[in-house]
Scaffold this motif. Structure first.
Motif, PDB file in Angstrom:
ATOM      1  N   ALA A 172       0.837  -1.199   0.000  1.00 38.37           N
ATOM      2  CA  ALA A 172       0.000   0.000   0.000  1.00 38.37           C
ATOM      3  C   ALA A 172       0.870   1.245   0.000  1.00 38.37           C
ATOM      4  O   ALA A 172       1.961   1.255   0.577  1.00 38.37           O
ATOM      5  N   PRO A 173       0.420   2.315  -0.629  1.00 37.57           N
ATOM      6  CA  PRO A 173       1.178   3.564  -0.600  1.00 37.57           C
ATOM      7  C   PRO A 173       1.169   4.163   0.795  1.00 37.57           C
ATOM      8  O   PRO A 173       0.306   3.863   1.619  1.00 37.57           O
ATOM      9  N   THR A 174       2.125   5.024   1.057  1.00 44.61           N
ATOM     10  CA  THR A 174       2.217   5.671   2.361  1.00 44.61           C
ATOM     11  C   THR A 174       1.145   6.740   2.525  1.00 44.61           C
ATOM     12  O   THR A 174       0.544   6.876   3.589  1.00 44.61           O
ATOM     13  N   VAL A 175       0.895   7.514   1.481  1.00 44.42           N
ATOM     14  CA  VAL A 175      -0.049   8.631   1.536  1.00 44.42           C
ATOM     15  C   VAL A 175      -1.149   8.423   0.500  1.00 44.42           C
ATOM     16  O   VAL A 175      -0.874   7.986  -0.628  1.00 44.42           O
ATOM     17  N   SER A 176      -2.361   8.727   0.891  1.00 44.09           N
ATOM     18  CA  SER A 176      -3.485   8.742  -0.048  1.00 44.09           C
ATOM     19  C   SER A 176      -4.006  10.162  -0.179  1.00 44.09           C
ATOM     20  O   SER A 176      -4.275  10.817   0.832  1.00 44.09           O
ATOM     21  N   VAL A 177      -4.139  10.630  -1.394  1.00 40.23           N
ATOM     22  CA  VAL A 177      -4.803  11.902  -1.673  1.00 40.23           C
ATOM     23  C   VAL A 177      -6.171  11.567  -2.245  1.00 40.23           C
ATOM     24  O   VAL A 177      -6.282  10.816  -3.221  1.00 40.23           O
ATOM     25  N   PHE A 198       7.018  14.184  -3.767  1.00 36.82           N
ATOM     26  CA  PHE A 198       6.929  12.980  -2.944  1.00 36.82           C
ATOM     27  C   PHE A 198       6.323  11.877  -3.796  1.00 36.82           C
ATOM     28  O   PHE A 198       5.275  12.066  -4.420  1.00 36.82           O
ATOM     29  N   GLY A 199       6.966  10.711  -3.836  1.00 33.72           N
ATOM     30  CA  GLY A 199       6.535   9.711  -4.795  1.00 33.72           C
ATOM     31  C   GLY A 199       5.610   8.630  -4.289  1.00 33.72           C
ATOM     32  O   GLY A 199       4.873   8.029  -5.069  1.00 33.72           O
ATOM     33  N   ASP A 200       5.606   8.350  -2.989  1.00 35.75           N
ATOM     34  CA  ASP A 200       4.906   7.180  -2.468  1.00 35.75           C
ATOM     35  C   ASP A 200       3.463   7.534  -2.088  1.00 35.75           C
ATOM     36  O   ASP A 200       3.106   7.613  -0.915  1.00 35.75           O
ATOM     37  N   PHE A 201       2.636   7.759  -3.088  1.00 39.59           N
ATOM     38  CA  PHE A 201       1.242   8.117  -2.826  1.00 39.59           C
ATOM     39  C   PHE A 201       0.328   7.544  -3.894  1.00 39.59           C
ATOM     40  O   PHE A 201       0.766   7.148  -4.981  1.00 39.59           O
ATOM     41  N   ARG A 242      -1.520   5.169   4.823  1.00 45.57           N
ATOM     42  CA  ARG A 242      -1.485   5.386   6.278  1.00 45.57           C
ATOM     43  C   ARG A 242      -1.780   6.837   6.612  1.00 45.57           C
ATOM     44  O   ARG A 242      -2.308   7.154   7.676  1.00 45.57           O
ATOM     45  N   PHE A 243      -1.422   7.748   5.709  1.00 44.79           N
ATOM     46  CA  PHE A 243      -1.702   9.172   5.875  1.00 44.79           C
ATOM     47  C   PHE A 243      -2.637   9.614   4.756  1.00 44.79           C
ATOM     48  O   PHE A 243      -2.568   9.099   3.638  1.00 44.79           O
ATOM     49  N   VAL A 244      -3.504  10.586   5.060  1.00 45.17           N
ATOM     50  CA  VAL A 244      -4.546  10.972   4.108  1.00 45.17           C
ATOM     51  C   VAL A 244      -4.625  12.490   3.982  1.00 45.17           C
ATOM     52  O   VAL A 244      -4.514  13.218   4.973  1.00 45.17           O
ATOM     53  N   LYS A 245      -4.845  12.929   2.759  1.00 41.02           N
ATOM     54  CA  LYS A 245      -5.173  14.320   2.465  1.00 41.02           C
ATOM     55  C   LYS A 245      -6.411  14.330   1.581  1.00 41.02           C
ATOM     56  O   LYS A 245      -6.491  13.566   0.611  1.00 41.02           O
ATOM     57  N   VAL A 246      -7.369  15.178   1.910  1.00 45.96           N
ATOM     58  CA  VAL A 246      -8.565  15.355   1.087  1.00 45.96           C
ATOM     59  C   VAL A 246      -8.452  16.704   0.380  1.00 45.96           C
ATOM     60  O   VAL A 246      -8.221  17.732   1.026  1.00 45.96           O
ATOM     61  N   VAL A 247      -8.608  16.693  -0.922  1.00 43.61           N
ATOM     62  CA  VAL A 247      -8.466  17.908  -1.728  1.00 43.61           C
ATOM     63  C   VAL A 247      -9.758  18.149  -2.490  1.00 43.61           C
ATOM     64  O   VAL A 247     -10.239  17.254  -3.205  1.00 43.61           O
ATOM     65  N   CYS A 248     -10.329  19.326  -2.342  1.00 43.90           N
ATOM     66  CA  CYS A 248     -11.524  19.668  -3.120  1.00 43.90           C
ATOM     67  C   CYS A 248     -11.161  19.724  -4.597  1.00 43.90           C
ATOM     68  O   CYS A 248     -10.028  20.041  -4.973  1.00 43.90           O
ATOM     69  N   ALA A 249     -12.136  19.434  -5.455  1.00 45.52           N
ATOM     70  CA  ALA A 249     -11.872  19.208  -6.872  1.00 45.52           C
ATOM     71  C   ALA A 249     -11.518  20.455  -7.656  1.00 45.52           C
ATOM     72  O   ALA A 249     -11.274  20.364  -8.862  1.00 45.52           O
ATOM     73  N   ASP A 250     -11.477  21.617  -6.999  1.00 45.80           N
ATOM     74  CA  ASP A 250     -11.037  22.828  -7.698  1.00 45.80           C
ATOM     75  C   ASP A 250      -9.834  23.485  -7.021  1.00 45.80           C
ATOM     76  O   ASP A 250      -9.416  24.571  -7.424  1.00 45.80           O
TER      77      ASP A 250
END
Length: 278
Positions: free
Chosen positions: A3-8, A31-34, A84-92
């Motif tokens: 699994a990747p380290t970070v999920s966006v 950063f590459g592992d996402f 394991r780490f998460v970032k949520v980004v709005c679509a704009d």
């Protein structure tokens, strides 16, 4: 495959106008592992076609068969991620190329920090910066959770910023129940508050994200409803004995709230006028 380290995670609904730029800003990270998970909430515009045009193994596209409420959609996007780490980004919105790397370095090296947020630029519909390096006044560096909560109450708005500026642990997101559907406009701030029940806060001085102020965005339409929800959330914090908010903090917040609302409305008004000229 591990699994990747970070999920966006990008929850997308009728996002065709700016989605390609948002996706490119994530895929362009140093950063590459996402992984990038985009959840299309049954859009009927060009959103599916835009996503289909990307050919990148880090991108996973999911789609709801029917439109889900905002909180449910955002929670499903995170639930579909594996990092394991998460970032949520709005679509704009947009990310600075170093955003994931800089924020991962903070959380990965200190398990007692529950949330890291960066300053952000406020941009208009064409991507021009309207207000650079906004947010986190008095919150740069490491702060104990209770101190941050008192700052939130005194601010009268959301001093921590929108989802794209934050990075958190998936396990703690699950522990607090994710995004709370009882809130519509301060849903992100309610999540930040829940996460602070699990550790400290770290504010980054650099602007590592951009929040787009669009004429037709949810925030632009908020007005009185957003203000009422924000005040209700703040009052709940002020009266929660677990956070030890002082009466003075509550009074300052009540006095500051109208100004915070007016400043935000002014930015949306300027963005609307700029959009009408373009």
């Amino acid at each position: 495959m591990s699994a990747p380290t970070v999920s966006v995670c990008i929850p997308a609904y009728q996002a065709g106008r700016h989605l390609a730029d948002t996706v490119r800003s994530v895929l362009g990270q140093t950063f590459g592992d996402f992984e990038l998970v985009v959840l299309d909430n049954a859009s009927t515009d060009e959103t599916p076609d835009i996503l289909a045009a990307f050919d990148d193994p880090r991108l996973r596209v999911l789609r709801n068969e029917a439109v889900l409420p905002i909180a449910d959609n955002w929670n499903r996007a995170v639930a579909s991620s594996t990092g394991r780490f998460v970032k949520v980004v709005c679509a704009d919105d947009l990310l600075h190329p170093d955003c994931l790397r800089r924020q991962y370095e903070v959380l990965a090296t200190d398990p007692s920090i529950a949330l890291v947020c960066a300053r952000r630029d406020m941009i208009n519909e064409t991507g021009e910066v309207m207000a650079p390096n906004r947010g986190l006044r008095g919150l740069i560096g490491r702060h104990e959770a209770g101190t941050v909560i008192r700052k939130v109450v005194r601010h009268g708005g959301n001093p921590l910023g929108e989802p794209g500026g934050g990075l958190f642990r998936r396990a703690q997101f699950d522990a607090v129940g994710g995004f709370d559907p009882r809130w519509k406009f301060p849903m992100d701030l309610a999540l930040w508050i829940g996460l602070l029940g699990h550790g400290d806060f770290f504010g980054q001085r650099e602007s590592l994200a951009a929040f787009r102020i669009g004429r037709d965005s949810l925030s632009a339409r908020a007005q009185r409803a957003e203000y009422a929800e924000q005040r209700a959330l703040s009052e709940g914090l002020a009266t929660d004995p677990g956070w030890h908010v002082r009466p003075l903090d509550r009074l300052v917040g009540a006095a500051m709230a109208p100004g915070a609302r007016l400043r935000r409305q002014a930015l949306f008004l300027v963005a609307k006028r700029q959009g009408e000229r373009n």
